[in-house]
Design a protein around this motif. Structure first.
Motif, PDB file in Angstrom:
ATOM      1  N   HIS B 191       0.662  -1.121   0.107  1.00 56.23           N
ATOM      2  CA  HIS B 191       0.220  -0.208   0.214  1.00 56.23           C
ATOM      3  C   HIS B 191       0.845   1.672   0.285  1.00 56.23           C
ATOM      4  O   HIS B 191       0.204   2.037   0.123  1.00 56.23           O
ATOM      5  CB  HIS B 191      -0.640  -0.312   1.308  1.00 56.23           C
ATOM      6  N   TYR B 192       1.976   1.698   0.632  1.00 54.39           N
ATOM      7  CA  TYR B 192       2.825   2.434   0.199  1.00 54.39           C
ATOM      8  C   TYR B 192       4.590   2.462  -0.234  1.00 54.39           C
ATOM      9  O   TYR B 192       5.244   3.196   0.080  1.00 54.39           O
ATOM     10  CB  TYR B 192       2.999   2.886   1.787  1.00 54.39           C
ATOM     11  N   ALA B 193       4.284   1.327  -1.372  1.00 55.08           N
ATOM     12  CA  ALA B 193       5.667   1.362  -2.288  1.00 55.08           C
ATOM     13  C   ALA B 193       6.098   2.971  -3.087  1.00 55.08           C
ATOM     14  O   ALA B 193       6.639   2.805  -2.633  1.00 55.08           O
ATOM     15  CB  ALA B 193       4.939   1.016  -3.292  1.00 55.08           C
ATOM     16  N   GLN B 194       5.180   3.540  -3.307  1.00 52.45           N
ATOM     17  CA  GLN B 194       5.694   4.687  -3.978  1.00 52.45           C
ATOM     18  C   GLN B 194       6.658   5.832  -2.678  1.00 52.45           C
ATOM     19  O   GLN B 194       7.787   5.965  -2.602  1.00 52.45           O
ATOM     20  CB  GLN B 194       4.501   5.837  -4.024  1.00 52.45           C
ATOM     21  N   GLU B 195       5.871   5.516  -0.989  1.00 52.43           N
ATOM     22  CA  GLU B 195       6.748   6.308  -0.173  1.00 52.43           C
ATOM     23  C   GLU B 195       7.919   5.074   0.167  1.00 52.43           C
ATOM     24  O   GLU B 195       8.749   6.387   0.533  1.00 52.43           O
ATOM     25  CB  GLU B 195       5.310   6.215   0.898  1.00 52.43           C
ATOM     26  N   ILE B 196       7.893   4.291  -0.171  1.00 48.16           N
ATOM     27  CA  ILE B 196       9.098   3.336   0.268  1.00 48.16           C
ATOM     28  C   ILE B 196      10.408   3.695  -0.481  1.00 48.16           C
ATOM     29  O   ILE B 196      11.512   3.927   0.162  1.00 48.16           O
ATOM     30  CB  ILE B 196       8.582   2.656   0.242  1.00 48.16           C
ATOM     31  N   ILE B 197       9.969   3.639  -1.601  1.00 46.08           N
ATOM     32  CA  ILE B 197      11.266   3.951  -2.669  1.00 46.08           C
ATOM     33  C   ILE B 197      11.707   5.596  -2.344  1.00 46.08           C
ATOM     34  O   ILE B 197      12.886   6.312  -2.433  1.00 46.08           O
ATOM     35  CB  ILE B 197       9.896   3.795  -4.208  1.00 46.08           C
ATOM     36  N   GLN B 198      10.235   6.640  -2.170  1.00 44.55           N
ATOM     37  CA  GLN B 198      10.998   8.132  -2.097  1.00 44.55           C
ATOM     38  C   GLN B 198      11.979   8.092  -0.802  1.00 44.55           C
ATOM     39  O   GLN B 198      13.243   8.716  -0.703  1.00 44.55           O
ATOM     40  CB  GLN B 198       9.791   9.141  -1.736  1.00 44.55           C
ATOM     41  N   GLY B 199      11.343   6.870   0.020  1.00 38.70           N
ATOM     42  CA  GLY B 199      13.002   7.076   1.896  1.00 38.70           C
ATOM     43  C   GLY B 199      13.944   6.622   0.836  1.00 38.70           C
ATOM     44  O   GLY B 199      15.055   6.936   1.903  1.00 38.70           O
ATOM     45  N   ILE B 200      13.829   5.140   0.558  1.00 37.63           N
ATOM     46  CA  ILE B 200      15.046   5.051  -0.197  1.00 37.63           C
ATOM     47  C   ILE B 200      15.981   5.643  -0.756  1.00 37.63           C
ATOM     48  O   ILE B 200      17.241   5.703  -1.356  1.00 37.63           O
ATOM     49  CB  ILE B 200      14.841   3.684  -1.358  1.00 37.63           C
ATOM     50  N   GLU B 201      14.979   7.069  -2.082  1.00 37.04           N
ATOM     51  CA  GLU B 201      16.077   7.809  -2.421  1.00 37.04           C
ATOM     52  C   GLU B 201      16.414   8.644  -1.460  1.00 37.04           C
ATOM     53  O   GLU B 201      17.981   8.369  -1.964  1.00 37.04           O
ATOM     54  CB  GLU B 201      15.214   8.953  -3.455  1.00 37.04           C
ATOM     55  N   VAL B 202      15.926   9.205  -0.380  1.00 34.92           N
ATOM     56  CA  VAL B 202      16.737   9.069   0.685  1.00 34.92           C
ATOM     57  C   VAL B 202      17.980   8.723   1.339  1.00 34.92           C
ATOM     58  O   VAL B 202      18.986   9.673   1.300  1.00 34.92           O
ATOM     59  CB  VAL B 202      16.193  10.168   1.697  1.00 34.92           C
ATOM     60  N   LEU B 203      17.909   7.646   1.000  1.00 34.53           N
ATOM     61  CA  LEU B 203      18.745   6.701   1.328  1.00 34.53           C
ATOM     62  C   LEU B 203      20.545   7.018   0.638  1.00 34.53           C
ATOM     63  O   LEU B 203      21.402   6.684   1.150  1.00 34.53           O
ATOM     64  CB  LEU B 203      18.579   5.252   1.944  1.00 34.53           C
ATOM     65  N   GLN B 204      19.790   6.717  -0.765  1.00 37.93           N
ATOM     66  CA  GLN B 204      20.170   6.718  -1.532  1.00 37.93           C
ATOM     67  C   GLN B 204      20.957   8.100  -1.279  1.00 37.93           C
ATOM     68  O   GLN B 204      22.660   8.223  -1.460  1.00 37.93           O
ATOM     69  CB  GLN B 204      20.125   6.495  -3.106  1.00 37.93           C
ATOM     70  N   HIS B 205      20.458   9.031  -1.603  1.00 33.61           N
ATOM     71  CA  HIS B 205      21.548  10.344  -1.153  1.00 33.61           C
ATOM     72  C   HIS B 205      22.207  10.101   0.068  1.00 33.61           C
ATOM     73  O   HIS B 205      23.516  11.103  -0.144  1.00 33.61           O
ATOM     74  CB  HIS B 205      20.145  11.017  -1.285  1.00 33.61           C
ATOM     75  N   MET B 206      21.451   9.766   0.633  1.00 31.32           N
ATOM     76  CA  MET B 206      23.035   9.868   1.822  1.00 31.32           C
ATOM     77  C   MET B 206      23.929   8.687   2.425  1.00 31.32           C
ATOM     78  O   MET B 206      25.685   8.860   2.658  1.00 31.32           O
ATOM     79  CB  MET B 206      22.145   9.485   3.443  1.00 31.32           C
ATOM     80  N   ILE B 227       6.238  -3.452  -5.967  1.00 31.00           N
ATOM     81  CA  ILE B 227       7.475  -2.626  -5.826  1.00 31.00           C
ATOM     82  C   ILE B 227       8.224  -2.246  -6.572  1.00 31.00           C
ATOM     83  O   ILE B 227       8.529  -1.320  -7.586  1.00 31.00           O
ATOM     84  CB  ILE B 227       8.643  -3.129  -4.783  1.00 31.00           C
ATOM     85  N   GLU B 228       7.656  -3.350  -7.727  1.00 25.84           N
ATOM     86  CA  GLU B 228       8.042  -3.585  -9.092  1.00 25.84           C
ATOM     87  C   GLU B 228       7.632  -2.309 -10.235  1.00 25.84           C
ATOM     88  O   GLU B 228       8.480  -1.722 -11.027  1.00 25.84           O
ATOM     89  CB  GLU B 228       8.534  -5.164 -10.057  1.00 25.84           C
ATOM     90  N   LYS B 229       6.228  -2.498  -9.696  1.00 26.14           N
ATOM     91  CA  LYS B 229       5.538  -1.483 -10.463  1.00 26.14           C
ATOM     92  C   LYS B 229       6.796   0.331 -10.529  1.00 26.14           C
ATOM     93  O   LYS B 229       6.791   0.940 -11.343  1.00 26.14           O
ATOM     94  CB  LYS B 229       4.465  -1.562  -9.856  1.00 26.14           C
ATOM     95  N   VAL B 230       6.969   0.706  -9.408  1.00 25.28           N
ATOM     96  CA  VAL B 230       7.872   1.772  -8.823  1.00 25.28           C
ATOM     97  C   VAL B 230       8.594   1.861  -8.866  1.00 25.28           C
ATOM     98  O   VAL B 230       9.191   2.865  -9.396  1.00 25.28           O
ATOM     99  CB  VAL B 230       6.871   2.285  -7.289  1.00 25.28           C
ATOM    100  N   ILE B 231       9.750   0.929  -9.313  1.00 24.08           N
ATOM    101  CA  ILE B 231      11.086   0.956  -9.678  1.00 24.08           C
ATOM    102  C   ILE B 231      11.510   1.161 -10.923  1.00 24.08           C
ATOM    103  O   ILE B 231      12.315   0.797 -11.899  1.00 24.08           O
ATOM    104  CB  ILE B 231      12.036  -0.090  -8.773  1.00 24.08           C
ATOM    105  N   HIS B 236      18.505   1.747 -10.325  1.00 23.07           N
ATOM    106  CA  HIS B 236      19.765   1.563  -9.478  1.00 23.07           C
ATOM    107  C   HIS B 236      19.194   1.038  -8.235  1.00 23.07           C
ATOM    108  O   HIS B 236      19.600   0.585  -7.205  1.00 23.07           O
ATOM    109  CB  HIS B 236      20.524   2.390  -8.806  1.00 23.07           C
ATOM    110  N   ILE B 237      17.873   1.051  -8.845  1.00 28.76           N
ATOM    111  CA  ILE B 237      17.587   0.451  -8.026  1.00 28.76           C
ATOM    112  C   ILE B 237      16.731  -1.310  -8.528  1.00 28.76           C
ATOM    113  O   ILE B 237      16.179  -1.358  -9.777  1.00 28.76           O
ATOM    114  CB  ILE B 237      16.095   0.651  -7.284  1.00 28.76           C
ATOM    115  N   GLU B 238      16.684  -2.816  -7.242  1.00 31.25           N
ATOM    116  CA  GLU B 238      16.497  -3.819  -8.069  1.00 31.25           C
ATOM    117  C   GLU B 238      15.170  -4.293  -6.984  1.00 31.25           C
ATOM    118  O   GLU B 238      15.642  -4.269  -6.092  1.00 31.25           O
ATOM    119  CB  GLU B 238      17.801  -4.684  -8.684  1.00 31.25           C
ATOM    120  N   VAL B 239      14.975  -5.020  -7.519  1.00 30.28           N
ATOM    121  CA  VAL B 239      13.789  -6.372  -6.739  1.00 30.28           C
ATOM    122  C   VAL B 239      14.462  -7.449  -7.258  1.00 30.28           C
ATOM    123  O   VAL B 239      14.982  -8.160  -8.221  1.00 30.28           O
ATOM    124  CB  VAL B 239      12.578  -6.448  -6.911  1.00 30.28           C
ATOM    125  N   ARG B 240      14.828  -8.058  -5.400  1.00 27.52           N
ATOM    126  CA  ARG B 240      15.194  -9.581  -5.835  1.00 27.52           C
ATOM    127  C   ARG B 240      14.493 -10.290  -4.566  1.00 27.52           C
ATOM    128  O   ARG B 240      14.481 -10.499  -3.461  1.00 27.52           O
ATOM    129  CB  ARG B 240      17.174  -9.696  -5.180  1.00 27.52           C
TER     130      ARG B 240
END
Ligand code: SF4
Ligand code: SF4
Ligand code: SF4
Ligand code: SF4
Lengths: 355, 723, 183
Positions: B191-206, B227-231, B236-240
């Protein structure tokens, strides 16, 4: 009002798989095919021995537990004593006198198992230790195997068996020794025993195996008994009670060594197949060597342990003084277990590449 | 060794490795993962523990009676590993108490009790809209002030992990969720795939990894597709997708599955260029940085067969579990088990007022039928099912053996420290042995032993330092003695009258002492007049000792007869004992009294008076043994110049007290033991007095004797009690 | 006769070879061990309480090295006895109760408003864990206190208590809180 549980339990909060009691019972059940074959070929004496041995095993375990002030009922229920009794019962000659069973089983339970600290603490396989004590103390009685019933002149009923075990004579007054006389009046021995004697007399392997006591692969009847234990063993494998390492290693090493020996001196060696399907080979590979308590615990260790057992069986059969060497092989391998375990410790996560 | 490039190449190729062992317990995730995430109703009371993470708690910055708004910090983090906690909702701080903590022990911890006002008004959000342009330090400070901790299990402060000191190649987002029953991460991803990816982007930045891999178990197809839909447009983000197996979600295990690498012993993943974050943490990071909200709520799975409406809820941290259970409809069976966390690694909830904290991912109320608990422990049959299943290749059966034997060296040799407490070994053990519990206990014991060792080493050091100092002092004192003795000698030669004076003083002291002994004996032993003459002629120490013994025996008799404790009796007799005391035979008393005129303040005086009273009372107690007081007195009077006097007094006093105590104790025991005990006391006393030399060895010996006396007294008491 | 000589010769040769190997090994693989007293002292709890009958742990360690019993140290308890038994190669025996019983860990606590500042406890403390000066209040440094009990006796106003040490390491064994009913 329902209460929360007030037991403090550390995680995990569940478990799965067989319990120890179930494991022991599963092994007993898996013996059934082999036992059935034994009864078919060797008569009711097998059942009489099984009954007697289990009874003695339970009684001696109960006595010791009482003396050691341990819970009797709960411990008897784990089935380990029953299993030891059963394993000894199927190893000794079906018409062996009753005191043989009593001595063997009580030695196994009291000395080998309980005096070492009870279930889980015994260094040696109790059944085999009991068997070896009998073999050394009463060599004649312990090698008094009947020829298979089908080769015998006299049909032994259940009552005959009981009478023979407890009085040494059947109802009609035949002694056990008389019973062992076959049609031609020659005393019968087990195929392995016979083979050994005949080889020493200078006969060649092919001449010996022409005798009716040899079947297609192993000894007549013995091949079926081995097959029965093989089936039971495979069932155990499937249930996850035993792992494949030890049986495979035992069979592989025994087979390979016999094959080598056979290809060098075919006249003096049983064929590899005959070796696997005579004597107690399958029984040892699946039921004796896999005894968890006295065998190795690491994966590599189990392979080594099995290979040692197989090699020892081969050596004793080939060069030793006894026709079948299973019990000695297992006990000797038991001796090496602590060492094997110590040197086959698996590499723990994160310790790779370190000494 | 893998070269740096090959790690990323390998990752891109999608190859997976396997971990040794592992199990496949029934998952039962469908109980709770079908419905969307609901919001838990506001609880009337929240219990916010100030420590919800690894590290130090912050300092409280609110007090009872304060009104707070949702998201308002309650504590101020300390330097180092520390995080604040925030008010979950608006309301009144009712109390700050010790409340049951969300820990297996339930050990009470400092907790802010917040009474909700039902409004749930939040403070203004503090987002960082242009986070892409902010330096790491600012973002890290922000994550810290928002109280972000790992939501996976241990609750490690996120700002530390988001600030690696080494170059990071691979960022793994752990969404494996391998524990049965738990679906919190699953539904969050759905339900929150988009938000999660945003969080990951912040982490990527850091963190600046070359590659981000989101690891999801193959039993969550919906989450994977979400998740696959939003990435799709994130290069540089992959689902495994990893095969379902417990415990593949363990940090080290997941690294092994994804990379084939092992984190070396005593290192952290960052040492091999890997950082791992939980997927829920990514969501919290997004909330903190982009929305500017502190970590005050999380998804909690409330599930189990005894829950009538199993589901996932947004729960405000600090909500008591009882409210959640009521909301989801707990229908308890007999001896219902409640577990915080999953069935493999969670812990029993012993008190339903336990609060939800940052690391709480599941409340489980299973049925005994579907999740059978462990039965009675049997002997280990060395079947090594446990060793085959252990994901870190330990030998649990050996560890069990050494744990039982408390063989710490062997435990370390067999790498107990590497056990991740996953519980797999206990799960498969046919003998139903609680292996993990043994290991946990042993781990604590090893830790304790190490602490004890440090402490005892310190004590040893201090003891030796002190011995040295005493030795030095002694040498110095001897030196002084010698000098003063010489001086005295010279003085004596000059004036002989000084000698006379001393002799006179000694004589007086002796007379006084005899008189005193007599009186005391009289007072104490009214029943035996015969004692007095003997006591009066206490020339030899043997006689004193004998008298003591007799007096003691008499005392005991008397005490037993009158059925009164001795101190009471002497006190009620008359004032004589006190008078004796007042004559000042005791050092302490004298000392204390002399302080009286000096002290100016009345309060101090009162205190001193009280102390005197106490001291007197104590003395009085000891006065049951008059002869011993004599001994002390004699020692004092006969050797007034000795600098070691104080010490000796102390020893003597200790002996006296030990004796008095013992006497008291023996009086309390059966009369049978009386005679023997009083007799057994005599020899040490006479020995004590006859060997009255001043060597340091002697003092040591005295001390030892006193210690033995104490031990003996104790033993006698114990024996008495046993009888 | 000839065979006998061969056998004898072989035996002698073997003896010499093995003797040489053993001798070489003992020189080559020699383990540098601490002196025995040090090793023993390291096992003792360093409480310095004197309950063993010696004025401190080190003297007891010396005594053990000279053959005294290993079961005289109550603070160390069974665990220490076991370790000592291993070290000395003797059988572990139960604690000699003449010297006291094993107890929970304690530290001294001075009720400070009752303390008269007599300094007696300071002199008694084997590890200098008490701070204070004449006629002012004393206090115990909890971290340094070994719980030896020696300061309790000398106090003239009995203001020193031995309080159980608050053990912070929970050992996964006890219930910390009572279980409550639900519904
Ligand atoms: S709890 Fe420890 S020993 Fe048991 S399986 Fe897990 S890692 Fe291995
Ligand atoms: S699984 Fe249990 S019984 Fe089997 S070896 Fe491990 S601890 Fe022993
Ligand atoms: S009894 Fe006390 S002084 Fe003696 S060894 Fe033990 S701790 Fe040290
Ligand atoms: S403070 Fe007291 S109990 Fe503690 S070490 Fe010093 S003398 Fe012993």
């Amino acid at each position: 009002m329902k209460r929360l549980t007030n037991l403090f339990v550390s995680s995990p909060h569940s478990r799965a798989g067989l319990t120890t009691n179930q494991v022991m019972r599963a092994v007993c059940y898996a013996c059934l095919p082999g036992v059935a074959a034994q009864v078919y070929f060797f008569g009711w004496g097998v059942m009489v021995q099984i009954f007697l041995c289990i009874l003695v095993a339970l009684i001696s375990e109960a006595i010791i537990l009482t003396l050691r002030e341990k819970p009797v009922r709960a411990t008897l229920a784990d089935g380990s004593a029953m299993l030891t009794g059963l394993l000894i019962a199927v190893s000794i000659p079906p018409l062996a006198p009753w005191w043989i069973s009593v001595i063997g089983v009580s030695f196994a339970i009291i000395i080998v198992k309980q005096l070492y600290g009870g279930l889980g603490f015994n260094l040696f396989n109790p059944a085999m230790a009991g068997y070896v004590v009998l073999l050394i103390s009463f060599p004649v009685a312990m090698t008094n195997w009947m020829p298979v019933q089908q080769l015998m002149t006299y049909d032994i009923s259940l009552l005959d068996s009981i009478a023979a075990v407890f009085t040494d004579f059947t109802q009609d007054g035949y002694s056990v020794t008389q019973l062992r006389m076959a049609v031609d009046g020659i005393t019968m021995a087990t195929p392995l025993d016979n083979f050994k004697t005949q080889i020493d007399l200078g006969l060649t392997a092919s001449e010996i195996t022409n005798s009716p006591i040899y079947g297609q692969y192993g000894g007549t009847g013995w091949e079926w008994v081995n097959l029965g234990y093989l089936v039971g063993g495979l069932l155990l494998l499937k249930q996850g009670v035993i792992r494949w390492h030890i049986p495979l290693a035992v069979i592989a090493s025994l087979f390979t060594l016999t094959l080598i020996s056979y290809s060098i001196t075919p006249d003096l060696t049983l064929t590899p197949m005959a070796t696997l399907f005579s004597g107690a080979t399958m029984f040892a590979a699946f039921f004796i060597a896999t005894d968890p308590i006295s065998s190795s615990t690491t994966i590599k260790g189990r392979l080594i342990f099995g290979a040692i057992v197989g090699a020892l069986i081969f050596m004793i059969r080939e060069w030793g003084g006894y026709p079948d060497g299973v019990a000695f092989a297992v006990l000797l391998a038991n001796l090496g277990v602590p060492l094997i375990d110590y040197y086959t410790k698996p590499t723990v996560y994160g310790h790779k590449g370190k000494a | 060794m893998h070269s740096e490039l090959s790690l990323i190449e390998q990752m891109r190729s999608g190859k997976l490795w396997d971990i040794p062992g592992g199990i496949h317990p029934p998952e039962r995730k469908s109980l709770s993962n079908t419905s969307p995430i609901d919001i838990a109703p506001l609880s009337p009371i929240y219990y916010v523990p100030i420590k919800q993470h690894i590290g130090n708690e912050g300092d409280l910055i609110v007090s009872v009676g304060d009104r707070v708004l949702a998201g308002q910090p309650l504590t101020n983090p300390k330097e180092g590993l520390s995080l604040p906690v925030h008010a979950p909702t608006s309301g009144l701080i009712k109390d700050i108490i010790l409340h049951v903590s969300a820990h297996p022990s339930g050990k009470p911890e400092t907790t802010v009790v917040l009474e909700s006002d039902g409004e749930n008004i939040a403070i203004a959000n503090q987002p960082i809209p242009d986070w892409q342009n902010k330096p790491n330090s600012e973002l890290i400070a922000h994550l810290k002030s928002m109280g972000i901790a790992g939501l996976g299990g241990a609750g490690f402060p996120t700002y530390i992990k988001a600030n690696p000191t080494k170059n990071v190649e691979l960022l793994i987002i752990n969404a494996v969720e391998c524990e049965p029953y738990i679906t919190a991460d699953d539904v969050l991803m759905r339900h929150y795939a988009q938000e999660i990816i945003q969080g990951i982007e912040v982490l990527q930045h850091m963190v600046k990894p070359e590659l981000v891999v989101i690891a999801i178990e193959d039993n969550k197809p919906e989450a994977i597709s979400a998740i696959e839909k939003v990435i799709v447009d994130h290069k540089h983000i992959e689902v495994r997708v990893v095969p379902t197996k417990y415990p593949s979600g363990g940090e080290k295990q997941l690294i092994q599955i994804l990379t084939g690498l092992e984190v070396p012993n005593q290192s952290i993943p960052a040492d091999i260029g890997i950082v791992m974050q939980n997927i829920g943490t990514c969501f919290a990071i997004k909330k903190a940085v982009i929305d500017g909200e502190a970590l005050i709520e999380r998804v909690v799975t409330i599930t189990g067969e005894s829950i009538s409406r199993p589901q996932n809820l947004w729960v405000k941290l600090g909500a008591p579990i009882s409210d959640l259970l009521t909301h989801c409809g707990l229908v308890p069976e007999q001896d219902q088990r409640l577990i915080m966390g999953g069935p493999m690694m969670g812990f029993n909830i012993m008190d339903i007022m336990m609060p939800v904290v940052k690391s709480t991912n599941c409340i489980l109320a299973p049925s005994e039928y579907l999740l059978p608990s462990r039965g009675v422990e049997q002997a280990c049959i060395r079947c090594s099912l446990c060793a085959d299943a252990c994901p870190v290749n330990l030998l649990p059966q050996q560890l069990l053996w050494f744990s039982k034997a408390k063989d710490h060296d062997k435990l370390e040799e067999y790498n107990l420290a590497d056990c991740i407490e996953c519980g797999v070994c206990s799960y498969v053990c046919p003998s139903q042995i609680p292996l993990v519990q043994y290991y946990r206990t042993s781990k604590v014991e090893i830790k304790q032993a190490k602490e004890d060792k440090i402490k005892s080493d310190k004590a040893k050091e201090r003891f030796e330092a002190r011995q040295e100092r005493l030795e030095r002092d002694k040498q110095a004192r001897l030196q002084r003695h010698k000098e003063s003795a010489e001086k005295r000698k010279k003085a004596l030669e000059k004036d002989n009258s000084a000698k006379d004076k001393i002799a006179a003083a000694l004589a007086r002291a002796k007379a006084k002492k005899n008189e005193l002994a007599g009186t005391t004996a009289e007072v104490e032993n009214k029943t035996s007049e015969a004692n007095i003459p003997e006591v009066k002629t206490t020339d030899t120490q043997d006689r004193v000792a004998a008298a003591i013994a007799r007096a003691k025996a008499k005392k005991q008799q008397a005490a037993l007869n009158s059925d009164e404790t001795k101190p009471d009796k002497t006190r009620t007799d008359d004032t004589k004992p006190k008078d004796i005391k007042a004559k000042g035979t005791e050092v302490v008393e004298e000392k204390v009294q002399t302080t009286e005129p000096v002290s100016a303040e009345q309060a101090k005086k009162d205190k001193v008076a009280a102390a005197i009273a106490r001291a007197k009372a104590k003395k009085l107690k000891e006065a049951v043994e008059p002869a011993v007081s004599n001994v002390e007195e004699k020692e004092q009077t006969s050797d007034p110049v000795s600098a070691e006097q104080v010490k000796k007094d102390k020893v003597a006093a200790a002996i006296a007290r030990a004796k008095a105590k013992k006497l008291k104790e023996t009086n309390e025991t059966e009369p049978k033991t009386d005679n023997t005990s009083s007799e057994s006391i005599v020899p040490p006393v006479s020995e004590q007095m006859s060997t009255d030399s001043k060597t340091p060895e002697q003092i040591k010996k005295d001390k030892v004797a006193a210690a033995i006396a104490r031990a003996k007294a104790k033993k006698q008491k114990d024996q008495g009690e046993q009888k | 006769m000839y065979t006998l000589l061969i056998a004898l010769g072989a035996l002698v040769a073997l003896t010499i070879i093995f003797g040489a190997v053993l001798g070489f090994a003992s020189v080559k693989f020699k383990v540098e061990a601490d002196p025995l007293v040090e090793q023993i002292d390291n096992l003792l709890p360093q409480t310095q309480c004197g309950q063993c009958g010696y004025p401190g742990c080190k003297p007891y360690a010396e005594a053990i090295a000279n053959g005294d019993d290993i079961n005289k140290c109550p603070p160390g308890g069974e665990a220490t006895i076991k370790q000592l038994a291993d070290l000395m190669g003797v059988d572990a025996k139960p604690l000699d109760s003449a010297h006291g019983e094993e107890d929970v860990k304690k530290v001294a606590f001075i009720r400070e408003d009752e303390c008269i500042g007599c300094t007696k406890c300071i002199q008694a403390c084997p590890v200098d864990a008490i701070m204070g000066a004449s006629k002012v209040m004393h206090t115990v440094i909890i971290d340094e206190c070994t719980g030896c009990d020696l300061c309790v006796e000398p106090c003239p106003v009995d203001c020193i208590d031995m309080v159980p040490l608050n053990d912070t390491n929970w050992k996964w064994d006890t219930l910390a809180i009572p279980v409550k009913n639900v519904n």
